[in-house]
Structures are given as structure tokens and as C-alpha cells.
Enzyme design. Structure first.
Site, PDB file in Angstrom:
ATOM      1  N   LYS A   1     -40.454  -9.795  32.917  1.00 16.89           N
ATOM      2  CA  LYS A   1     -39.581 -10.758  33.589  1.00 16.89           C
ATOM      3  C   LYS A   1     -38.269 -10.086  34.014  1.00 16.89           C
ATOM      4  CE  LYS A   1     -39.652 -15.115  32.107  1.00 16.89           C
ATOM      5  NZ  LYS A   1     -40.416 -14.843  30.920  1.00 16.89           N
TER       6      LYS A   1
ATOM      7  N   ARG B   1     -34.016 -16.408  28.413  1.00 18.05           N
ATOM      8  CA  ARG B   1     -35.484 -16.368  28.461  1.00 18.05           C
ATOM      9  C   ARG B   1     -36.004 -15.087  27.818  1.00 18.05           C
ATOM     10  NH1 ARG B   1     -37.069 -20.016  32.734  1.00 18.05           N
ATOM     11  NH2 ARG B   1     -35.331 -20.524  34.098  1.00 18.05           N
TER      12      ARG B   1
ATOM     13  N   GLY C   1     -45.347 -18.074  29.313  1.00 17.69           N
ATOM     14  CA  GLY C   1     -45.187 -19.175  28.374  1.00 17.69           C
ATOM     15  C   GLY C   1     -45.469 -18.828  26.929  1.00 17.69           C
TER      16      GLY C   1
ATOM     17  N   THR D   1     -37.901 -20.175  25.822  1.00 14.07           N
ATOM     18  CA  THR D   1     -36.845 -20.229  26.829  1.00 14.07           C
ATOM     19  C   THR D   1     -35.827 -21.277  26.395  1.00 14.07           C
ATOM     20  OG1 THR D   1     -38.225 -19.536  28.698  1.00 14.07           O
ATOM     21  CG2 THR D   1     -36.332 -20.912  29.210  1.00 14.07           C
TER      22      THR D   1
ATOM     23  N   GLN E   1     -29.379 -15.340  32.227  1.00 14.98           N
ATOM     24  CA  GLN E   1     -29.202 -15.542  33.669  1.00 14.98           C
ATOM     25  C   GLN E   1     -28.396 -16.806  33.931  1.00 14.98           C
ATOM     26  OE1 GLN E   1     -32.848 -16.271  35.859  1.00 14.98           O
ATOM     27  NE2 GLN E   1     -32.033 -15.295  37.691  1.00 14.98           N
TER      28      GLN E   1
ATOM     29  N   GLU F   1     -41.088 -18.603  40.717  1.00 14.29           N
ATOM     30  CA  GLU F   1     -40.297 -19.776  40.348  1.00 14.29           C
ATOM     31  C   GLU F   1     -39.053 -19.797  41.238  1.00 14.29           C
ATOM     32  OE1 GLU F   1     -39.490 -19.952  36.162  1.00 14.29           O
ATOM     33  OE2 GLU F   1     -41.470 -19.160  35.661  1.00 14.29           O
TER      34      GLU F   1
ATOM     35  N   GLN G   1     -37.736 -16.243  39.261  1.00 14.49           N
ATOM     36  CA  GLN G   1     -38.711 -15.341  38.650  1.00 14.49           C
ATOM     37  C   GLN G   1     -39.851 -15.083  39.626  1.00 14.49           C
ATOM     38  OE1 GLN G   1     -40.101 -12.750  37.040  1.00 14.49           O
ATOM     39  NE2 GLN G   1     -38.744 -13.487  35.431  1.00 14.49           N
TER      40      GLN G   1
ATOM     41  N   ARG H   1     -43.882 -13.012  39.397  1.00 14.42           N
ATOM     42  CA  ARG H   1     -44.854 -12.238  38.632  1.00 14.42           C
ATOM     43  C   ARG H   1     -46.132 -12.159  39.458  1.00 14.42           C
ATOM     44  NH1 ARG H   1     -44.607 -17.310  36.202  1.00 14.42           N
ATOM     45  NH2 ARG H   1     -43.091 -16.594  34.681  1.00 14.42           N
TER      46      ARG H   1
ATOM     47  N   HIS I   1     -85.983 -13.338  39.344  1.00 13.03           N
ATOM     48  CA  HIS I   1     -86.836 -12.837  38.275  1.00 13.03           C
ATOM     49  C   HIS I   1     -87.285 -13.921  37.308  1.00 13.03           C
ATOM     50  CE1 HIS I   1     -87.305 -11.302  34.125  1.00 13.03           C
ATOM     51  NE2 HIS I   1     -88.071 -10.417  34.714  1.00 13.03           N
TER      52      HIS I   1
END
Length: 892
Positions: free
Chosen positions: A25, A118, A133, A137, A184, A300, A312, A314, A851
Site C-alpha cells: 500500500k 492504515r 482487508g 485501518t 495519510q 480507491e 489507494q 493495487r 473421454h
């Protein structure tokens, strides 16, 4: 700071390479800040601080040891140890040097502002594990004391129950994962949400999907609200869908810290959160972020006072990879899973994939040793590009019809896809264009040979001639390969042999398979109104010359050889298979079995489970599953019962054929119809056994080639070039040739990368149908009037039976008791001996001609195939009813 190891780093000094210091992060926030994206300011408390904090807590050494000793997925132990570690860390004082560094970084920002604190783990936001998660946070944190306490609680949250279990499940050592903490400055948003630059549901890489709700994004993440959904076509920046959710509440920050849930008015609940221009602006920003990272992103975001902020990003870890190589035109290409058609859903290693691209005969631009453009790989699975055929009107009719034989769900998906306006619109951009003459250059000789086989040739003579030709091919190919010096030259000859195998198989072997299918279809067409339907099924049972059936009967013969010695029966039943075989020679009366065993391996040792992948162990390398089949056969008390059963099925098949011929002679034109039906009965029983011949030929060739590759790999290990002989399977053949030719080339890093990639592929579920945009195309098969909870698939072998289910995921580890119903993800020839004891078959993939279906009909047991998630929806020991005629399974 300790020994030049910083305890804090501001976002502006962090890049993606700092992941070990600031976690996933933190690295992403720093990378976005430096790239000029609108990220609120902040800093990271580095992993150096975490390590020094943990070192200040002497209890952590035994607690880490307790974690390592804990049984996998033991929830009670996890809860107990996790709670003990968290409580210990929360009560541990933060060392003064760390406290001072964090305080200094905090006061460089606005100490009066609200902050989000976070967790950011070093095993977080990775390409194949998001860890989203897993740690805690804290929002709207105000003041230095509250911020330091939140930092300490974030560190402790590395040991929540869910985080501990997640690391266990994904193979991360607890002590190898460290935690950074992101501090942040908070945006106090009017609106916030999540943006996926690729649609997480359809997986279309050109569709941006946005979830949006009022207030802080935690209400959305926690599932407390149904957010608005906005979908944007990233190619045109067009808003193509809006779904307004029921947003019952919003989470808002409180003036003195903390948050509160606020109930929204009726008007706000059903109002559209984003304007079209805001949704498009977010999508465009998402495209820029994806372009920066070079892969789809999960982002996010928040909007405050009309400005967009990024909180954020990812990588999206749940997307199935795009087919590779990607097409060079702008048409929408449709890829069909060859893995499903070959009923082998596990990933195939790099060399195995390359061999199939080398073998496949179509669209080989640069000659026989070039790779077919018709075959792509995705997630370690093989896909066939059907788009060139679908460019033709006749192809759009015949391809879904043909695929019904392989997998009804694939056929339904293809039909749904080609009816889409977008597919037709983009089809005009296909390059190069396909013409009927291209198709008939392949099909023409096959059709001509089918007519010759069905109308004139003797089926049994033809089948025997083609069986002999397989051995001739493999022997001649082996001679040419071994004539070359060891090393690159020998590998290049292997490339020549594999690249030309379909030239050998076409047209005769393809016509052999097609002749059996065509004969059955023609017979059904002529006699559907005149004969008992059961006879049309029974006429294709008890056939002679099917290589898989012959192998299965040979397994039964091995069991009979074991029965000749009661001491040997006891020996095999009471010892692990491999151990029993190794010591069998010491048991009285074992000589006939051991001679038969050697003969069996000489004929079939190149076979085994998932044999289309050359890297998979063959029975001659690991006979465990084969021995289990032999031991399973010992449940039949009577020697020769397998041969007697096959003879019974053969007699029933012959009798059914005679009844069909007799029925054909009845009525008007019976004198014309009777000889035609007599001929078709002969061709059905003569050519249908050849269905497995092309694959058997390829497997024999691969088995011979694998022995030579193992010798080459042994030389590379002996020369210190690679660490293990199996490493070569993580290279394609061209890379292996280049490596063998260049003694100074170092390939270990590439092999390590491929090994990691292959492990990730194992976690993916391959879709049946995939587009070049990455979209997974699905079409469910539904039927009316079925019992509640019935599992729907495709009818593959007639009959209805009730019995006890046995879920088998790996034929090398499970034995089927006589009369159990086999529930399997798929079957291939390596599974066939299980059918001896099976009362019925239920399979997750497959169609009429795959088969398991063919073998089930051969054995006269009911089968339902193409049942999604059958192995998870049906449990071992559960009583079920298999409706082979109607294609569904009833759970009793």
C-alpha cells in the site's frame, strides 16, 4: 533512524521499489505521488520500525515459534495465539527512537488535520495475492497520541485471525511478513468508492467499473450499502450502464475524531451519486493509472469539493490472464478452451503448451516448425481461436453444432457470443480474412477419405492398418532424433518431428474418427423412427480395437495375475502400492504378475493422468495410480469378470445391430434400407473404436520424446546448467534449444519466474470461453420441470441409477469401491480403470464425444457431464440419482 535505516519516509521519497520498506500500500501511494497523481499527503512508518518494535518485545520469539508449529487452518489455535500476540503488542511501549521519528514526520504535515492510519504489509498488493482487508485501518485519527496508538494497533493487526490464516493458505511464512503503517491526511469526501479498470465480473479489459456511495468508502467496503454502479467503455469513454443502488447510510467523520453512521433520506438513498461527467473523469484517471503500472488496477478514490483524490491502488489479482499471443487486428476473437475439450483443467507447463502450438497444423505462418496462430495460452491452459471459422457464415452454423459434442456449455457460449452486435461489428476487422477454400484445404481430404472409409473400406482392416502405422511413426521418428548428436541438434530434430505429427495424422486418422461419428449419426437418422432407441445406443457398446478399452482390460488381466497368488493379494491389500510393488518379488507366486506388469508398462507405460502435458509423470515413472486400479480390481471376486463383462457388452452390441438391420427391412423401401443399415452397423462397430487413435498416437510420440528430453535434462544437470531435470519443462522448446547451444547462457532466473507463475496458475479456474478482451463468456443451460435443487448438465450415456457418490479429484490417490458413482472434475485415459467399479459418472466438463462419455457408454453406465462445480456441490457418501437420459443429477 537506526544504522541509516529510516523509521519514516514521506510519500514523495517512496517508489514501487521500496515495497520491502513500506509494504504494498505504501509503495503504491509513493509511486502515485511521484507520478503526479492527486494523492493526499502522508508518510509511511517503515518495516525497520516494525522489526525494532517487535525486537523490543521478548515474548515474540516463542510466539512466532507457536505460530509456525500451529496446524494448518486450526481455527481454535489461531484465535488463541492471535489474541495473545495482539494483546502482547498493544501493551508493548513504542521505543523512544521510533516514537521521535514518527512524531517528527507527523509535525511536518498538518498536525491539526484528520488522518487515516492504515496497515501496509510487505506481502500485500502483489500480482497473485492482494491481502486486501487482512490488517486494520483507523479513520479520522486526530492528534499525535491517537496517531501513535493507531500505529501500534496496526502493527498488532498483522496477527488478526484472518491475517494468520491468509498467510497460511498462501504460503507466506509469518516471520517473513513485516508491516509498515501508512499515515495519510484524510480527505473528508462527499462521495467515495472503488474503481476497477477492468470489469471484475465479466473480466473485460475495456470496461471500467465504478462503485460509488456517499461519505467515506468504508461503508461500501464493509458491505453496509448497495453502491451505485457505473460502467464505462474505456475505448470510447462512453458511459454504457448506470445502476443506482439503495444507499441506506453513509459513514461520516466526527469533529473530534472517529466516525459515525448517518442514515440517509429517502431521496438521497435512491439518487445518482455521480454525474456522467464525474464517472467519465474517474474512468479516464483510472486509464492513466493502469497505463502507469502496465496492468489493470483496483483503485480507491474520493471526491471532496468537486476534486478527485486517489487513496489507494493495487493490481486486480482475480483476473484470468489474457490469451497470448494477442491478435494483431482489432476484431473480437473468441477462444475455446482446449483444456475443457481434452478434459484436463490443470495448468500445463511451458514446454507442454509449446508442443501443442508446434503440433497444431492451422495458421503456421512460417512452416512446420513455426507455432500455430490458432492456439493461444492463458493461465497455463490451451485455447483455440475460433474467430477465423466464425468469419464464415457456414462456420457460424457449424462451429456451435460441432462443439456440442465436446461441451454443451461451450457451444451455448459461442452461440451467445456470435449473436452480439459487437462481435459482428468487429468481425470486419479480422485479418487475415478466412475463405472457404482455406477451410476446405484441410477438410476436403478428410471428407474424401471419410466417404472412402464409410462406403468402401473394410473397417476392421483399416483400423488394424492405422494401429500398425502408429508404431511405425514413433519408431521412425525416434531413429531420426537419435541420429542427431546430443544437445541442440537433437532438440531441433524433436522440433521437426513434433511440428510434423499432424501431417502424419491427416487425413486418415482424422477420417477414422469422423467415420465412426458420421456412421452413428447416419444410422440414427435412418432408424430413429423405426427402431428401439436403446438399440441405437447399444450398437456402439462392446467394441473391439479401442486402445483405451484394450488398456483397461489389460489392467483387469493384471489383477487376475495377482489373484493367482493369495499371498500376493494380501501383500498388495495391506501395503502402500509403491512399497508393495518394490517387494513383490519376494512373495511366492509373484512371477506371472511381474512378467505381466513389465509387459503392460512396455505397451502403456507412456500413459498416465493428465497425459497431454509432457511434464506429467507417466506410469513408467510413477505407477501408483495404476497399482491402485489393479488393487481396486481385486474387489471383483471372480477372475476374468472384466473380460466376461466386455464379451457380454459385445454380444449385446452385435444383437442390437442385428435388430437394427431387421427393423430396417420392414416397410416400404426396406429392401434398399436393409443393406445400407447393415453397412452402417458394420462401420459404427468398426470405426468407432478408432476415436482414441489420434490422441494415442500423439501420446506414444510424446512418451518417446520425453525419454530423450530426460536424457538431455540429465546432461544439463550434470554440467551444472540447471538444478533439476524437471526445470526444462518451464522453458519452451526454442528457449531450450538456444540454452543447449549456448553454454554461457544463464537461465535459472527465468525458470524461477516461470515456477512462480505456474504456482499462481494452479489457483485459477479456467473459463470455457474467453475473448481477446479478457471477457469470460458464459451461457447457462437450463431445463424446465426438474426436481428442486437438481444439478443440470448434458446427457452423455443413457440410464437412471441411484447410489452413493464418491468424489475423486486425483486418480492417483483415490480408489472407487464397486457400485459407487464417480464424481470427477474430468477424466482422461489415466482415469479409465476407475470405470470398472463405477455405477455411473458425473463430470464437471465434457460432452457427448469426450473421454468419460464414450467410456461410460462403452461400459453401459449412466453419465451426466458438463455439470458446473459437481465436485463441490456433491459430497462423498451422499445419495444421488443420475438421470443419464435427461442430463441432470438429483441430490437425495
Amino acid at each position: 533512524m537506526k544504522d541509516n535505516h529510516p523509521y519514516t519516509l514521506p510519500f514523495g521519497q517512496i517508489s514501487a521499489t521500496d515495497l520491502p520498506l513500506v509494504g504494498g500500500k505504501g509503495a503504491n501511494l509513493g509511486e502515485m505521488s511521484r507520478a503526479g497523481f492527486p494523492v493526499p499527503p502522508g508518510f509511511c512508518v517503515t518495516t525497520h520500525a516494525f522489526h525494532d518494535f517487535v525486537e523490543a518485545c521478548p515474548q515474540m520469539t516463542p510466539l512466532y515459534a507457536a505460530l509456525d508449529d500451529m496446524p494448518a487452518e486450526d481455527l481454535v489455535a489461531t484465535r488463541k495465539i492471535g489474541e495473545q500476540i495482539r494483546q502482547t503488542l498493544v501493551e508493548t511501549d513504542i521505543p523512544e527512537a521510533i516514537r521521535t521519528a514518527v512524531s517528527h514526520a507527523f509535525h511536518h504535515l498538518n498536525p491539526n488535520a484528520a488522518y487515516a492510519v492504515r496497515s501496509s504489509a510487505t506481502a500485500e498488493d502483489l500480482p497473485d495475492a492482494s491481502f486486501a482487508g487482512q490488517q486494520d485501518t483507523y479513520l479520522n485519527v486526530r492528534g499525535e497520541a491517537a496517531m501513535l496508538d493507531a500505529v501500534r494497533r496496526c502493527w498488532a493487526s498483522l496477527f488478526t485471525d484472518r491475517a494468520i490464516l491468509y498467510r497460511q493458505q498462501n504460503g507466506f511464512a509469518h516471520q517473513d511478513v513485516a508491516l509498515s503503517v501508512v499515515v495519510q491526511q484524510m480527505v473528508l469526501p462527499d462521495v467515495s468508492g472503488i474503481l476497477f479498470t477492468a470489469d471484475p465480473v465479466s473480466q473485460n479489459r475495456h470496461i471500467t467499473s465504478i462503485d460509488a456511495s456517499y461519505g467515506l468508502g468504508e461503508a461500501l467496503v464493509a458491505g453496509l450499502v448497495t453502491a451505485d454502479l457505473y460502467r464505462i467503455d474505456s475505448r470510447t469513454n462512453e458511459l454504457i450502464e448506470v445502476k443506482v443502488g439503495d444507499k441506506k447510510l453513509a459513514i461520516r467523520p466526527l469533529p473530534n475524531g472517529g466516525t459515525i453512521q448517518e442514515t440517509l433520506s429517502e431521496a438521497e438513498r435512491t439518487a445518482q451519486v455521480l454525474s456522467p461527467s464525474q464517472a467519465i473523469a474517474l474512468a479516464q484517471l483510472g486509464q492513466r493509472i493502469e497505463a502507469h503500472y502496465g496492468k489493470p488496477q483496483d483503485i480507491e478514490w474520493a471526491i471532496a469539493s468537486g476534486d478527485i483524490y486517489l487513496l489507494q491502488t493495487r493490481p486486480i489479482t482475480t483476473l484470468f490472464p489474457l490469451p497470448a499471443p494477442q491478435p494483431q487486428d482489432k476484431a473480437l476473437h473468441l477462444y475455446v478452451s482446449l483444456s475443457h475439450a481434452q478434459v484436463m483443467l490443470d495448468p500445463v507447463k511451458r514446454l507442454g503448451l509449446d508442443f501443442w502450438r508446434l503440433m497444431f497444423p492451422t495458421q503456421k505462418i512460417a512452416g512446420p516448425t513455426s507455432r500455430s496462430q490458432s492456439v493461444a495460452s492463458a493461465g497455463g491452459r490451451m485455447y483455440i481461436d475460433t474467430t477465423p471459422l466464425l468469419n464464415l457464415r457456414v462456420g457460424r452454423k457449424l462451429v456451435p453444432l460441432f462443439l456440442t459434442l465436446a461441451d454443451e456449455q461451450i457451444a451455448a457460449g459461442i452461440q451467445a457470443a456470435i449473436e452480439r452486435p459487437e462481435f459482428r461489428q468487429r468481425l470486419v476487422q479480422l485479418y487475415p480474412k478466412t475463405h472457404l477454400r482455406d477451410v476446405f484445404s484441410y477438410l476436403g481430404p478428410i471428407i474424401k477419405t471419410v466417404l472412402k472409409f464409410v462406403l468402401r473400406r473394410d473397417p476392421h482392416t483399416t483400423l488394424q492398418q492405422l494401429t500398425d502405422r502408429m508404431d511405425t511413426l514413433v519408431a521412425a521418428s525416434q531413429q531420426r532424433i537419435l541420429a542427431q548428436p546430443a544437445g541442440a541438434a537433437r532438440l531441433q530434430q524433436i522440433e521437426q518431428e513434433i511440428g510434423g505429427v499432424f501431417n502424419f495424422l491427416l487425413p486418415d486418422f482424422a477420417a477414422l474418427v469422423a467415420s465412426g461419428i458420421a456412421s452413428q449419426r447416419l444410422l440414427a437418422k435412418l432408424m430413429s423412427q423405426r427402431a428401439n432407441p436403446d438399440d441405437l445406443t447399444a450398437v456402439a457398446r462392446g467394441l473391439s480395437g479401442n486402445v483405451t478399452t484394450e488398456m483397461d482390460l489389460a489392467v483387469g488381466d493384471l489383477a487376475d495375475l495377482v489373484r493367482q497368488s493369495p499371498e500376493l493379494v494380501t501383500h498388495f491389500q495391506q501395503n502402500p502400492p509403491a512399497q508393495a510393488l518394490a517387494s513383490a518379488a519376494s512373495i511366492p507366486g509373484s512371477a506371472p504378475f511381474l512378467a505381466g506388469w513389465a509387459d503392460f508398462l512396455a505397451r502403456y507405460g507412456m500413459r498416465g493422468p493428465s497425459e497431454i502435458d509432457i511434464s506429467r509423470l507417466r506410469w513408467r515413472e510413477d505407477p501408483t495410480s495404476l497399482l491402485q486400479f489393479v488393487i481396486g480390481n481385486l474387489q471383483h471376486k471372480e477372475p476374468g469378470s472384466h473380460r466376461a463383462h466386455h464379451a457380454q457388452m459385445a454380444a449385446a452390441g452385435e444383437a442390437a445391430g442385428q435388430r437394427l438391420v431387421a427393423a430396417a427391412g420392414q416397410g416400404v423401401f426396406g429392401f434398399i434400407r436393409r443393406p445400407v443399415v447393415r453397412r452402417l452397423v458394420k462401420t459404427v462397430r468398426g470405426y468407432t473404436p478408432g476415436r482414441e487413435h489420434p490422441k494415442f498416437c500423439i501420446i506414444k510420440l510424446l512418451g518417446m520424446v520425453k525419454l530423450i528430453l530426460q536424457e538431455e535434462a540429465g546432461r544439463l544437470v550434470a554440467n551444472g546448467r540447471i538444478d533439476h531435470p524437471d526445470d526444462i519443462y518451464h522453458l519452451d522448446l526454442a528457449e531450450l534449444i538456444q540454452f543447449a547451444a549456448n553454454p554461457n547462457l544463464e537461465i535459472r532466473p527465468l525458470i524461477a519466474q516461470r515456477q512462480t507463475e505456474f504456482a499462481r496458475f494452479h489457483k485459477l479456474t479456467p473459463p470455457r470461453l474467453l475473448t481477446s478482451d479478457g471477457e469470460i463468456v458464459q451461457a447457462k443451460i437450463s431445463r424446465e420441470g426438474l426436481p428442486a435443487g437438481a444439478l443440470v448438465g448434458s446427457a452423455a450415456s443413457s440410464g437412471t441409477i441411484e447410489g452413493i457418490a464418491k468424489v475423486v479429484m486425483d486418480p492417483t490417490k483415490d480408489v472407487l469401491a464397486k457400485g459407487e458413482i464417480l464424481i470427477a472434475p474430468f477424466t482422461d485415459p489415466g482415469w479409465t480403470p476407475l470405470f470398472i467399479n463405477a455405477a455411473a459418472l458425473v463430470m464437471e466438463v465434457g460432452g457427448l464425444m469426450t473421454h468419460g462419455s464414450v467410456v461410460a457408454r462403452e461400459y453401459g453406465i449412466p453419465a451426466v457431464v458438463g455439470v458446473p462445480d459437481a465436485t463441490s456441490q456433491i459430497k462423498t457418501g451422499q445419495r444421488i440419482r443420475v438421470h443419464g437420459d435427461e442430463g441432470f443429477v438429483e441430490l437425495l
